[in-house]
Design an enzyme around this catalytic site. Structure first.
Site, PDB file in Angstrom:
ATOM      1  N   TRP A 165      -7.545  -3.144  -1.527  1.00 39.36           N
ATOM      2  CA  TRP A 165      -6.843  -3.152  -0.242  1.00 39.36           C
ATOM      3  C   TRP A 165      -7.782  -3.516   0.905  1.00 39.36           C
ATOM      4  O   TRP A 165      -8.869  -2.992   1.036  1.00 39.36           O
ATOM      5  CB  TRP A 165      -6.245  -1.773   0.012  1.00 39.36           C
ATOM      6  CG  TRP A 165      -5.801  -1.522   1.409  1.00 39.36           C
ATOM      7  CD1 TRP A 165      -4.987  -2.327   2.169  1.00 39.36           C
ATOM      8  CD2 TRP A 165      -6.127  -0.404   2.234  1.00 39.36           C
ATOM      9  NE1 TRP A 165      -4.781  -1.758   3.411  1.00 39.36           N
ATOM     10  CE2 TRP A 165      -5.473  -0.571   3.468  1.00 39.36           C
ATOM     11  CE3 TRP A 165      -6.908   0.739   2.030  1.00 39.36           C
ATOM     12  CZ2 TRP A 165      -5.576   0.342   4.501  1.00 39.36           C
ATOM     13  CZ3 TRP A 165      -7.007   1.652   3.055  1.00 39.36           C
ATOM     14  CH2 TRP A 165      -6.351   1.453   4.272  1.00 39.36           C
ATOM     15  N   ASP A 211      -4.516   6.084  -4.917  1.00 36.90           N
ATOM     16  CA  ASP A 211      -4.002   5.707  -3.600  1.00 36.90           C
ATOM     17  C   ASP A 211      -2.541   5.322  -3.815  1.00 36.90           C
ATOM     18  O   ASP A 211      -2.241   4.309  -4.460  1.00 36.90           O
ATOM     19  CB  ASP A 211      -4.799   4.533  -3.036  1.00 36.90           C
ATOM     20  CG  ASP A 211      -4.370   4.171  -1.604  1.00 36.90           C
ATOM     21  OD1 ASP A 211      -3.409   4.779  -1.102  1.00 36.90           O
ATOM     22  OD2 ASP A 211      -5.001   3.279  -1.009  1.00 36.90           O
ATOM     23  N   LYS A 233       5.248   2.621   4.406  1.00 36.97           N
ATOM     24  CA  LYS A 233       6.111   1.615   3.806  1.00 36.97           C
ATOM     25  C   LYS A 233       7.464   2.187   3.392  1.00 36.97           C
ATOM     26  O   LYS A 233       8.505   1.634   3.741  1.00 36.97           O
ATOM     27  CB  LYS A 233       5.414   1.000   2.580  1.00 36.97           C
ATOM     28  CG  LYS A 233       4.021   0.432   2.847  1.00 36.97           C
ATOM     29  CD  LYS A 233       4.032  -0.668   3.868  1.00 36.97           C
ATOM     30  CE  LYS A 233       2.701  -1.412   3.935  1.00 36.97           C
ATOM     31  NZ  LYS A 233       1.564  -0.579   4.368  1.00 36.97           N
TER      32      LYS A 233
END
Length: 491
Positions: free
Chosen positions: A186, A300, A336
């Site tokens: 990421w 994560d 999200k």
């Protein structure tokens, strides 16, 4: 650092020197900068001039490079081309490519207004109702680890802040341990400096490569978090450019080779930036290796429910490891799946071997959080608690997640179909369908990605990642044309 004070004597000498040399070089005639004055007024003018040329105490601070992902959005906004597409930032858009606030979020906020809830400080660990439901969403409400109080949960500042709390915990209590991070990961970006020069670089910048006249810096937000926390890290292989898929054998080999007791950073679902996840069978083998090596899995989880449309399916990797009795760490984010990007709401969860250990871990997470940000914000936490805590709102949320995930799956399918129909070479584009979540790793190089932007006005990161959440069905054929042109006509 340069001296911050210019003496009066040096000012006088500069002035005299300037008179004698016609003030062709240097600072010039000081007296010409001020009106003619006599006595104490002349001295005042000189003192003003000294202040004017004083060097800042912060002069040694260099300009930081611009954030490449946010820079994509800025470049997109500046473009006037009507065909432009912003596929850089990972934020959901409607079919009309507009931001979307979930209906269930609006209803949860209305509940807050009706109840007249205040804005008092939260405790250091955050909102108790939020911590309860977020752990239940992650592990499953009936999971024995929750009933046995083996999980330490602390509300964090979304995923980034939660990762940072965990990094600080590792640095403080596992100082000899290393974190293994997937390659790529990421926030990974690329800087190309087209010049040759010698420079000093901090020891933690381990990924510097010289490519001809280019110097390439590979940086990622995961890496920055551990760098700033003082936690050493290395990479394990993850992406295979030949197949545009998972380098499973390389990953297993690198996890096996890691020093015993390492922290292995895993993406729970919808790997960012590749969109490539291990299969259920591969997750089992990964868990085997981590268990054999006494590693600590560190997940994560930024897309639970948003990747597949199912909260349970997207948490299956975490639950697999928990069912084996492994201690683990999980960072969560609601940016999200609830669209709470600006609320900065997430959590850090540490699954321990006993409730006593979990209580001690939680106390230390609170101790770390206190001087870092004192306590977390309440608004997003109440939204999550209201949505998950109300059966009707919870079911409505699941429907909206399925809708968002379904739209992304739909444009993924249409992009694949458009590429397959337009590409007469017979190239296999099925890797796009094998990826999951909001991102697709196209396999385009930096120069090809530059062509996407310069010629086709498709704004994206330079590693070839595109956000399908920013793509509409109407734009799929245009994007397919841009990809095919860039892939075949740009080296």
């Amino acid at each position: 650092m340069a001296s911050a004070i210019v003496s009066l004597s040096s000012v006088s000498s500069i002035s005299l020197q300037s008179h004698s040399k016609g003030a062709k070089n240097g600072i010039g005639n000081v007296s010409s900068l001020f009106p003619k004055s006599k006595g104490k007024h002349a001295l005042t003018n000189v003192k003003c001039m000294v202040a004017a040329v004083e060097v800042s105490r912060f002069e040694g601070i260099t300009m930081a490079p611009p954030d490449p992902i946010l820079g994509v959005s800025e470049a997109f906004k500046a473009s006037t081309n009507e065909k432009k597409l912003n596929l850089g930032v990972g934020a959901y858009r409607t079919e009309e490519l507009q931001p979307y606030v979930l209906n269930v979020v609006k209803k949860a906020e209305n509940l807050m207004l009706e109840r007249g809830e205040n804005k008092e400080y939260l405790s250091i660990e955050g909102l108790a109702a939020f911590n309860k439901v977020t752990a239940e969403l992650l592990f499953g409400a009936d999971n024995p680890v929750l009933k046995q109080q083996k999980v330490a949960t602390v509300q964090g500042l979304s995923g980034t802040g939660s990762l940072r709390l965990a990094a600080a915990l590792i640095q403080r209590y596992f100082p000899a341990a290393k974190v293994l991070i997937s390659s790529p990961t990421w926030g990974q970006v690329f800087f190309f400096l087209k010049t040759l020069f010698f420079f000093y670089c901090h020891s933690y910048m381990k990924n510097i490569h010289r490519l001809g006249s280019n110097i390439t810096f590979r940086v990622g937000n995961h890496k920055n978090i551990f760098n700033d926390a003082g936690v050493p890290w290395s990479e394990y292989r993850y992406y295979d450019p030949k197949t545009v898929g998972l380098d499973y054998e390389g990953m297993i080999a690198d996890v096996k080779a890691a020093p015993e007791g390492s922290f292995i950073l895993l993406h729970g679902c919808a790997h960012n930036p590749t969109g490539i996840d291990p299969t259920p069978e591969q997750w089992e083998i990964i868990a085997d290796v981590i268990q054999e090596k006494s590693h600590i899995p560190f997940f994560d989880v930024a897309y639970q429910g948003f990747a597949s449309g199912s909260l349970d399916a997207d948490a299956s990797s975490v639950r697999l490891f928990a069912a084996r009795g492994l201690e683990l760490i999980v960072a969560q984010s609601y940016s999200k799946n609830l669209g709470l990007y600006a609320e900065r709401i997430g959590a850090i969860n540490v699954l321990c071997s006993s409730s006593d250990t979990a209580a001690r871990v939680k106390s230390q997470l609170k101790r770390i959080a206190r001087p870092m940000y004192s306590n977390p914000p309440v608004h997003g936490a109440r939204i999550v608690a209201n949505v998950v805590g109300d059966p009707n709102l919870f079911n409505e949320w699941k429907e909206e997640m399925e809708m968002m995930a379904g739209r992304i799956k739909s444009v993924r399918q249409k992009l694949h179909d458009s590429l397959t129909a337009k590409d007469k070479s017979g190239k296999d584009w099925s890797f796009i369908l094998k990826q999951i979540g909001m991102f697709s790793y196209t396999g385009l190089s930096k120069t090809q990605s530059d062509n996407m932007t310069d010629k086709w006005h498709v704004y994206m990161t330079k590693d070839g990642r595109i956000s399908l959440a920013g793509l509409s069905a109407a734009k799929c054929e245009y994007l397919a044309d841009a990809i095919i042109d860039s892939f075949y006509n740009v080296s």
